[in-house]
Every structure is written in structure tokens, then in C-alpha cells.
Motif scaffolding. Structure first.
Motif, mmCIF file in Angstrom:
data_model
loop_
_atom_site.group_PDB
_atom_site.id
_atom_site.type_symbol
_atom_site.label_atom_id
_atom_site.label_comp_id
_atom_site.label_asym_id
_atom_site.label_seq_id
_atom_site.Cartn_x
_atom_site.Cartn_y
_atom_site.Cartn_z
ATOM 1 N N THR A 10 53.020 31.621 62.704
ATOM 2 C CA THR A 10 52.163 32.079 61.594
ATOM 3 C C THR A 10 53.072 32.577 60.467
ATOM 4 N N PRO A 11 53.360 31.733 59.485
ATOM 5 C CA PRO A 11 54.333 32.090 58.448
ATOM 6 C C PRO A 11 53.927 33.284 57.587
ATOM 7 N N THR A 12 52.648 33.633 57.580
ATOM 8 C CA THR A 12 52.226 34.774 56.760
ATOM 9 C C THR A 12 52.317 36.096 57.513
ATOM 10 N N THR A 13 52.559 36.069 58.818
ATOM 11 C CA THR A 13 52.728 37.297 59.597
ATOM 12 C C THR A 13 54.126 37.292 60.195
ATOM 13 N N ILE A 14 54.979 38.158 59.680
ATOM 14 C CA ILE A 14 56.356 38.227 60.148
ATOM 15 C C ILE A 14 56.453 39.317 61.213
ATOM 16 N N ASN A 15 57.087 38.947 62.313
ATOM 17 C CA ASN A 15 57.212 39.829 63.469
ATOM 18 C C ASN A 15 58.679 39.827 63.890
ATOM 19 N N GLY A 16 59.388 40.914 63.629
ATOM 20 C CA GLY A 16 60.803 40.967 63.970
ATOM 21 C C GLY A 16 61.633 39.929 63.227
ATOM 22 N N ALA A 17 61.379 39.745 61.941
ATOM 23 C CA ALA A 17 62.077 38.817 61.046
ATOM 24 C C ALA A 17 61.782 37.339 61.334
ATOM 25 N N MET A 18 60.807 37.060 62.193
ATOM 26 C CA MET A 18 60.417 35.684 62.517
ATOM 27 C C MET A 18 58.896 35.592 62.455
ATOM 28 N N PRO A 19 58.342 34.393 62.240
ATOM 29 C CA PRO A 19 56.886 34.245 62.266
ATOM 30 C C PRO A 19 56.306 34.625 63.637
ATOM 31 N N ALA A 20 55.130 35.222 63.611
ATOM 32 C CA ALA A 20 54.459 35.620 64.857
ATOM 33 C C ALA A 20 53.889 34.392 65.560
ATOM 34 N N VAL A 21 53.607 34.536 66.857
ATOM 35 C CA VAL A 21 52.970 33.477 67.645
ATOM 36 C C VAL A 21 51.497 33.837 67.778
ATOM 37 N N ASP A 22 50.620 32.865 67.488
ATOM 38 C CA ASP A 22 49.191 33.099 67.710
ATOM 39 C C ASP A 22 48.712 32.210 68.857
ATOM 40 N N ALA A 23 47.467 32.384 69.237
ATOM 41 C CA ALA A 23 46.928 31.702 70.417
ATOM 42 C C ALA A 23 46.864 30.187 70.280
ATOM 43 N N SER A 24 47.023 29.653 69.076
ATOM 44 C CA SER A 24 46.977 28.193 68.906
ATOM 45 C C SER A 24 48.365 27.547 68.890
ATOM 46 N N CYS A 25 49.416 28.335 68.958
ATOM 47 C CA CYS A 25 50.781 27.793 68.936
ATOM 48 C C CYS A 25 51.102 27.075 70.245
ATOM 49 N N LYS A 26 52.041 26.135 70.166
ATOM 50 C CA LYS A 26 52.478 25.357 71.331
ATOM 51 C C LYS A 26 53.989 25.469 71.472
ATOM 52 N N LEU A 27 54.454 25.265 72.698
ATOM 53 C CA LEU A 27 55.886 25.266 72.995
ATOM 54 C C LEU A 27 56.175 23.997 73.780
ATOM 55 N N MET A 28 57.174 23.245 73.364
ATOM 56 C CA MET A 28 57.483 21.976 74.017
ATOM 57 C C MET A 28 58.614 22.146 75.023
ATOM 58 N N CYS A 29 58.453 21.494 76.171
ATOM 59 C CA CYS A 29 59.482 21.468 77.213
ATOM 60 C C CYS A 29 60.223 20.143 77.090
ATOM 61 N N ASN A 30 61.518 20.148 77.312
ATOM 62 C CA ASN A 30 62.300 18.910 77.217
ATOM 63 C C ASN A 30 61.892 17.871 78.250
ATOM 64 N N TRP A 31 61.182 18.284 79.296
ATOM 65 C CA TRP A 31 60.724 17.340 80.312
ATOM 66 C C TRP A 31 59.388 16.711 79.920
ATOM 67 N N GLY A 32 58.915 16.955 78.692
ATOM 68 C CA GLY A 32 57.712 16.310 78.187
ATOM 69 C C GLY A 32 56.467 17.161 78.223
ATOM 70 N N GLY A 33 56.538 18.338 78.777
ATOM 71 C CA GLY A 33 55.365 19.201 78.866
ATOM 72 C C GLY A 33 55.060 19.927 77.575
ATOM 73 N N CYS A 34 53.787 20.208 77.370
ATOM 74 C CA CYS A 34 53.334 20.998 76.228
ATOM 75 C C CYS A 34 52.774 22.299 76.785
#
Length: 129
Positions: free
Chosen positions: A91-115
Motif C-alpha cells: 500500500t504505497p500511501t501507508t508507510i510502515n517502517g519506511a516501507m509500504p504496508a501489507v494489506d489483506a489483498s497483497c500476495k507473496l510469490m514463492c520461487n517454487w511457483g506458489g502464491c
């Protein structure tokens, strides 16, 4: 507006067999009602993202080897997340510890192909934009 993700949020990998809880280290981040909230840099394997039970991705070398040894029968192996890039999009409009915050719609990708997606953000009172 979306709900901020915090320590203890429940996550699931598309190739995992069990949910896992996000670990957010209390290092200068915002605090949701009682625990630290996550920013996009909370993606370290095992330290932030614990295993999801077993992995079923054929892109994972251990799963591929076990499946080959079982004559092509998919053989899940213990999950070891291989997350090497930040949560997206953040969330680029909410900065948390000098980085954008994570909201419930964010995703994280695994190198093994998982989302990896958030099932439960861990709290319901702090909203981010």
C-alpha cells in the motif's frame, strides 16, 4: 480501504497443505491493536514466512525427486518457503517502517511457483489505503 496485516495473520500457499501464521518482528513498524503490523519487507523464509506443512509443487526439486522415485505419483515433501521478493503490491500511501504496508489483498510469490495469500489479517480495526 483495506485491512492491515499484522503478526499472527493466517496465510496459505497455493501449493502448501496447511496454513501458517506470519511472523512480524517488532522493528520500528506500526502497531495494530497490540502487535506489530507487516510491511512489504516481511518476506524472509522461515523468519517471517513459516512452512506450510508439505509442498506439492513439481518446481520444488525435493518434490520432483520424490515424485520421480515414486514412478510419477505426486509425493509431497516438507515445505521450505523460498520467498525472495517482497509482498506485492503493498500500500504505497501507508508507510510502515519506511516501507509500504501489507494489506489483506497483497500476495507473496514463492520461487517454487506458489502464491501466498492472506486468509485472515490477524486484526480487524486498523485500515490502510
Amino acid at each position: 480501504m483495506a485491512i492491515a496485516v499484522c503478526m499472527g495473520a493466517t496465510m496459505m500457499c497455493s501449493f502448501g497443505v496447511a496454513p501458517a501464521s506470519l511472523v512480524v518482528l517488532p522493528t520500528g513498524s506500526m502497531v495494530t491493536p497490540a502487535v506489530p503490523s507487516a510491511n512489504i519487507s516481511a518476506f524472509a523464509p522461515v523468519a517471517n514466512v513459516p512452512p506450510f506443512g508439505a509442498c506439492t509443487s513439481m518446481a520444488n526439486p525435493t518434490v520432483a525427486a520424490a515424485t520421480a522415485a515414486a514412478l510419477g505419483v505426486l509425493t509431497p515433501m516438507p515445505c521450505v518457503p523460498m520467498t525472495t521478493s517482497p509482498w506485492i503490491p503493498g500500500t504505497p500511501t501507508t508507510i510502515n517502517g519506511a516501507m509500504p504496508a501489507v494489506d489483506a489483498s497483497c500476495k507473496l510469490m514463492c520461487n517454487w511457483g506458489g502464491c501466498i495469500s492472506v486468509l485472515n489479517p490477524g486484526q480487524t480495526t486498523l485500515m490502510v489505503q
